[in-house]
Design an enzyme around this catalytic site. Structure first.
Site, short mmCIF file in Angstrom:
data_model
loop_
_atom_site.label_atom_id
_atom_site.label_comp_id
_atom_site.label_asym_id
_atom_site.label_seq_id
_atom_site.Cartn_x
_atom_site.Cartn_y
_atom_site.Cartn_z
N SER A 39 0.81 -1.22 0.00
CA SER A 39 0.00 0.00 0.00
C SER A 39 0.84 1.27 0.00
O SER A 39 1.90 1.33 0.63
CB SER A 39 -0.87 -0.01 1.26
OG SER A 39 -1.40 1.27 1.51
N TYR A 81 -1.55 0.44 10.73
CA TYR A 81 -1.82 -0.25 9.46
C TYR A 81 -0.63 -0.10 8.52
O TYR A 81 -0.16 -1.07 7.91
CB TYR A 81 -3.09 0.34 8.81
CG TYR A 81 -3.29 -0.07 7.37
CD1 TYR A 81 -3.90 -1.28 7.04
CD2 TYR A 81 -2.87 0.76 6.31
CE1 TYR A 81 -4.09 -1.66 5.72
CE2 TYR A 81 -3.06 0.39 4.99
CZ TYR A 81 -3.66 -0.82 4.70
OH TYR A 81 -3.83 -1.20 3.38
N GLU A 106 0.14 3.64 1.71
CA GLU A 106 0.16 4.08 3.12
C GLU A 106 1.56 3.84 3.72
O GLU A 106 1.92 4.48 4.70
CB GLU A 106 -0.93 3.33 3.88
CG GLU A 106 -1.13 3.72 5.33
CD GLU A 106 -1.81 5.06 5.56
OE1 GLU A 106 -2.36 5.65 4.61
OE2 GLU A 106 -1.77 5.53 6.71
P1 NAP Z 1 -11.55 -4.64 1.92
O1 NAP Z 1 -12.70 -4.32 1.04
O2 NAP Z 1 -11.54 -4.11 3.30
O3 NAP Z 1 -11.45 -6.26 1.98
C1 NAP Z 1 -10.64 -6.89 2.94
C2 NAP Z 1 -10.84 -8.39 2.84
O4 NAP Z 1 -10.00 -9.04 3.81
C3 NAP Z 1 -12.28 -8.86 3.14
O5 NAP Z 1 -12.62 -9.89 2.24
C4 NAP Z 1 -12.16 -9.41 4.55
O6 NAP Z 1 -13.11 -10.40 4.85
C5 NAP Z 1 -10.77 -10.03 4.48
N1 NAP Z 1 -10.19 -10.32 5.79
C6 NAP Z 1 -9.96 -9.47 6.81
N2 NAP Z 1 -9.39 -10.11 7.83
C7 NAP Z 1 -9.25 -11.41 7.48
C8 NAP Z 1 -8.74 -12.58 8.10
N3 NAP Z 1 -8.24 -12.55 9.34
N4 NAP Z 1 -8.73 -13.74 7.41
C9 NAP Z 1 -9.23 -13.79 6.15
N5 NAP Z 1 -9.77 -12.73 5.52
C10 NAP Z 1 -9.77 -11.55 6.17
O7 NAP Z 1 -10.17 -4.22 1.25
P2 NAP Z 1 -9.84 -3.84 -0.30
O8 NAP Z 1 -10.08 -2.39 -0.49
O9 NAP Z 1 -10.50 -4.82 -1.19
O10 NAP Z 1 -8.26 -4.04 -0.31
C11 NAP Z 1 -7.68 -5.31 -0.63
C12 NAP Z 1 -6.26 -5.34 -0.11
O11 NAP Z 1 -5.50 -4.31 -0.73
C13 NAP Z 1 -6.10 -5.12 1.39
O12 NAP Z 1 -5.00 -5.89 1.81
C14 NAP Z 1 -5.77 -3.65 1.51
O13 NAP Z 1 -5.07 -3.38 2.70
C15 NAP Z 1 -4.93 -3.47 0.27
N6 NAP Z 1 -4.91 -2.12 -0.31
C16 NAP Z 1 -6.06 -1.51 -0.63
C17 NAP Z 1 -6.04 -0.27 -1.24
C18 NAP Z 1 -7.30 0.45 -1.62
O14 NAP Z 1 -7.25 1.65 -1.88
N7 NAP Z 1 -8.44 -0.25 -1.71
C19 NAP Z 1 -4.80 0.34 -1.54
C20 NAP Z 1 -3.62 -0.34 -1.22
C21 NAP Z 1 -3.68 -1.59 -0.62
P3 NAP Z 1 -14.57 -10.03 5.46
O15 NAP Z 1 -15.43 -9.71 4.28
O16 NAP Z 1 -14.94 -11.28 6.17
O17 NAP Z 1 -14.39 -8.84 6.38
N1 GDD Z 2 -12.34 7.43 6.31
C1 GDD Z 2 -12.45 8.76 6.41
N2 GDD Z 2 -13.59 9.30 6.94
N3 GDD Z 2 -11.43 9.52 5.97
C2 GDD Z 2 -11.58 10.88 6.06
C3 GDD Z 2 -12.72 11.47 6.58
C4 GDD Z 2 -13.77 10.65 7.07
O1 GDD Z 2 -14.80 11.11 7.56
N4 GDD Z 2 -12.57 12.82 6.51
C5 GDD Z 2 -11.37 13.04 5.97
N5 GDD Z 2 -10.75 11.86 5.70
C6 GDD Z 2 -9.40 11.71 5.16
C7 GDD Z 2 -8.50 10.81 6.01
O2 GDD Z 2 -8.00 11.54 7.13
C8 GDD Z 2 -7.44 10.42 5.00
O3 GDD Z 2 -6.44 11.41 4.96
C9 GDD Z 2 -8.20 10.42 3.66
O4 GDD Z 2 -9.47 11.06 3.91
C10 GDD Z 2 -8.45 9.05 3.07
O5 GDD Z 2 -9.00 8.22 4.07
P1 GDD Z 2 -9.59 6.75 3.72
O6 GDD Z 2 -10.58 6.84 2.62
O7 GDD Z 2 -10.03 6.15 5.01
O8 GDD Z 2 -8.35 5.98 3.09
P2 GDD Z 2 -6.81 5.86 3.53
O9 GDD Z 2 -6.00 6.65 2.56
O10 GDD Z 2 -6.63 6.12 4.98
O11 GDD Z 2 -6.55 4.30 3.32
C11 GDD Z 2 -6.97 3.64 2.14
O12 GDD Z 2 -5.97 3.73 1.16
C12 GDD Z 2 -4.74 3.05 1.48
C13 GDD Z 2 -3.77 3.28 0.32
O13 GDD Z 2 -3.10 4.50 0.51
C14 GDD Z 2 -7.30 2.18 2.50
O14 GDD Z 2 -7.91 1.56 1.38
C15 GDD Z 2 -6.05 1.40 2.84
O15 GDD Z 2 -6.39 0.01 2.99
C16 GDD Z 2 -5.05 1.57 1.69
O16 GDD Z 2 -3.88 0.86 1.94
#
Ligand code: NAP
Ligand code: GDD
Length: 323
Positions: free
Chosen positions: A124, A148, A126
């Site tokens: 990520s 995280y 992050e």
């Molecule tokens: P998400 O919607 O939160 O999905 C997370 C998945 O992980 C769900 O299927 C959840 O299952 C499963 N999970 C959580 N804990 C588990 C455990 N102990 N054992 C088995 N399964 C478990 O996340 P996403 O947005 O699809 O992201 C996919 C991956 O990419 C994650 O690793 C995330 O950190 C990473 N990532 C995401 C982003 C982004 O912007 N979306 C960016 C960079 C990296 P349940 O449905 O049962 O909760």
């Molecule tokens: N969630 C949330 N809720 N975020 C807020 C809010 C609110 O009400 N208001 C402002 N934000 C700001 C957060 O402080 C952060 O800076 C930004 O919006 C994005 O927050 P999120 O959408 O929660 O995503 P994230 O960037 O913290 O994390 C996501 O992206 C990562 C990749 O950079 C997640 O998908 C992580 O799993 C992923 O790795």
């Protein structure tokens, strides 16, 4: 013979899009799901009869080994994680167990059962946290700002370590934020687009948010899962940044989303300290040049199109729920 793939986190946003892509590519797709008291298969309901769901948990290595022995996949995509940054301050140990050590459990199961399996780790942006250079590339030093982010740095380096120690085909995708109508409601993009739809429908009057100044490089999840698949089709494993190369503030996200529903955001948005974080990632912007050059990856959806798509989907969703 069809290739077999296992996806951990198949019920999540990315897991559902990746499962669709792999089915289209002719794979036999298995998805690992963890036991819960209620079924949460909404995102995969439309393809559930075409994928093989297997029970397991990243906290339990025995389950991982048994699943790999049973399925014998050619490719494993490790998408499962405790993925919500804000929650990682309240549940730092669980986040470390799942998002950090969980990666070792999957990697070690791969090494034990069949080191020829190709492995993808969901790393990520992050991990860049308090960014050390702009834009961020594969060699930018990490400076995580949340439990995280720290856990993801561990997951990244254990992937590199298993690649180098055991010659595994293990790749790490450093993906920047990617969103979709399937995004969880707690993440800011979906919180805003769903909030807009509820206000437009007269259900809510206000939307409470935290830091409006934070900037993110937001792309479309369906574009990003294609990069995951491309990484495992390369002869050599490697690490890749996947991003749009553009950054936008939360405020811009809010302005565009409310405008898409003909609403004035200043009449509805309130700031609530509960949504501020103990440490913030102020700015993320990635350079996807390596992924574009080596993988031939490109994204189709830009930020305005993404916001428009999400607002339209939530307007339709809320309307159908009201009906
Ligand atoms: P998400 O919607 O939160 O999905 C997370 C998945 O992980 C769900 O299927 C959840 O299952 C499963 N999970 C959580 N804990 C588990 C455990 N102990 N054992 C088995 N399964 C478990 O996340 P996403 O947005 O699809 O992201 C996919 C991956 O990419 C994650 O690793 C995330 O950190 C990473 N990532 C995401 C982003 C982004 O912007 N979306 C960016 C960079 C990296 P349940 O449905 O049962 O909760
Ligand atoms: N969630 C949330 N809720 N975020 C807020 C809010 C609110 O009400 N208001 C402002 N934000 C700001 C957060 O402080 C952060 O800076 C930004 O919006 C994005 O927050 P999120 O959408 O929660 O995503 P994230 O960037 O913290 O994390 C996501 O992206 C990562 C990749 O950079 C997640 O998908 C992580 O799993 C992923 O790795």
């Amino acid at each position: 013979m069809a290739k077999r793939a296992l996806i951990t986190g198949v019920t999540g946003q990315d897991g559902s899009y990746l499962a669709e892509l792999l089915l289209d590519e002719g794979y036999e797709v298995s998805g690992m799901v963890r036991r819960s008291s209620t079924i949460n298969f909404e995102r995969i309901a439309h393809i559930q009869d075409r994928i093989n769901l297997v029970a397991g948990d990243l906290l339990d290595e025995v389950s991982m080994i048994n699943i790999l022995k049973e399925i014998r996949p050619h490719e494993v995509y490790n998408l499962a994680a405790q993925s919500f940054v804000q929650t990682s301050w309240n549940q730092p140990v669980l986040t470390g167990e799942t998002t950090a050590l969980g990666v070792t459990r999957v990697l070690d199961a791969v090494r034990t059962v069949d080191p020829g399996i190709r492995f993808y780790q969901a790393s990520s942006s992050e991990m860049f946290g308090k960014v050390q250079e702009v834009p961020q590339v594969e060699t930018t030093p990490f400076y995580p700002r949340s439990p995280y982010g720290v856990a993801k740095v561990y997951g990244h380096w254990i992937t590199v370590n298993y690649r180098e120690s055991y010659d595994l085909h293990a790749s790490s995708g450093i993906l920047f934020n990617h969103e979709s109508p399937r995004r969880g409601l707690e993440f800011v993009t979906r919180k805003v687009t769903h909030g807009v739809a509820r206000i437009a429908a007269g259900i809510d009057q206000t939307l409470a948010l935290g830091n409006l100044d934070a900037e993110r490089d937001w792309g479309f999840a369906k574009d990003y899962v294609r990069a995951m698949w491309l990484m495992l089709q390369q002869d050599q494993p490697d690490d890749y940044v996947v991003a749009t190369g553009e950054t936008h503030s939360v405020k811009e996200l809010v302005e565009l989303s409310f405008a898409a529903a003909d609403l004035d955001w200043e009449k509805h948005v309130v700031i609530d300290e509960r949504f501020l974080r103990p440490a913030e990632v102020d700015l993320l912007i990635g350079d996807p040049a390596k992924a574009e050059k080596t993988l031939g990856w490109h994204r189709d959806v830009d930020f305005p199109k993404l916001v428009q798509m999400m607002v339209e989907a939530d307007l339709a969703l809320v309307k159908s729920q009201q009906a």
